[in-house]
Motif scaffolding. Structure first.
Motif: not given
Length: 194
Positions: A160-171
Motif C-alpha cells: 500500500s502506498t499509504w505506507t511511507p515508501h521509496w525504491f532505488g538501487t543497491v549497487d
C-alpha cells in the motif's frame, strides 16, 4: 459453395451489427424501432438463430447510420501493440506496457532505475494507491516505513502506498515490471519527490 458464402456473409453482418450497435450505445430495441424489424427477429439475427434476409440489409444500415457496404465489410482488427514513448522521472525510466483504459484502472510499465538513484529522501512519500513490482535484473532497495528490503531478480513486492515508501538501487541499475493504479502512476511519473 454458395451456402458457405452465405454463412460467411451472415456471420460477418452479425458481428458488424453487434459491433456497430454497441459502439453507438444502442439497444436491440433502439435498432428494432429504427429499422422496423421486430426486436425478437433482430435478437435472433444477432445470435445466429435466424438467417439474414436481403431486405434486412438496407434497413439495418439506415438504423445504424452506415452504408450497406459498411455493414457488409469485415470488422477492423485493432493493432494490439501498445505504442508509447519512454518517460524518465527522478532517475527512473518508464516504458508503458498498457494502452489507454487498462483493466481495473492499472497501468503496467517496464522500469529501469538508474544506478545513481541510491539515496532516499529525508521524508518518505505517502500517497493513495497500491504498487506491485517484479524485479527482472539488478538489486532493488525498497524502504517501507522503518523497514529496509533488498529485492532480487525473480522476486515481486506489493504494498500500500499509504505506507511511507521509496525504491532505488543497491549497487547498479535495476530493471523491473511495475503495476500502478491511477494515483500511483500520477505520483511516480509526475511529482517532484526524489
Amino acid at each position: 459453395m454458395q451456402a458457405k458464402d452465405d454463412d460467411g456473409v451472415d456471420a460477418r453482418v452479425r458481428r458488424r451489427l453487434r459491433e456497430l450497435r454497441t459502439q453507438r450505445g444502442m439497444t436491440l430495441d433502439d435498432v428494432a424501432s429504427r429499422s422496423s424489424i421486430d426486436v425478437s427477429t433482430l435478437s435472433r439475427l444477432e445470435s445466429g438463430k435466424r438467417r439474414l434476409a436481403l431486405d434486412h440489409l438496407p434497413r439495418l444500415a439506415r438504423a445504424l447510420s452506415v452504408s450497406t457496404d459498411e455493414l457488409l465489410r469485415e470488422p477492423e482488427v485493432d493493432d494490439p501493440r501498445v505504442r508509447g514513448t519512454a518517460h524518465t522521472s527522478h532517475l527512473i525510466t518508464f516504458w508503458p506496457l498498457t494502452g489507454q483504459g487498462p483493466a481495473g484502472g492499472l497501468h503496467a510499465y517496464k522500469i529501469r532505475i538508474s544506478a545513481r538513484r541510491r539515496t532516499p529522501p529525508e521524508q518518505l512519500p505517502v500517497h493513495e494507491g497500491h504498487d506491485w513490482m517484479y524485479v527482472l535484473s539488478g538489486r532493488m532497495r525498497l524502504l517501507l516505513g522503518d523497514r529496509d528490503f533488498t529485492i532480487k531478480p525473480g522476486e515481486a513486492v506489493e504494498f500500500s502506498t499509504w505506507t511511507p515508501h521509496w525504491f532505488g538501487t543497491v549497487d547498479g541499475p535495476v530493471e523491473a515490471l511495475a503495476l500502478f493504479g491511477l494515483h500511483g502512476e500520477r505520483v511516480h511519473l509526475h511529482t517532484d519527490h526524489k
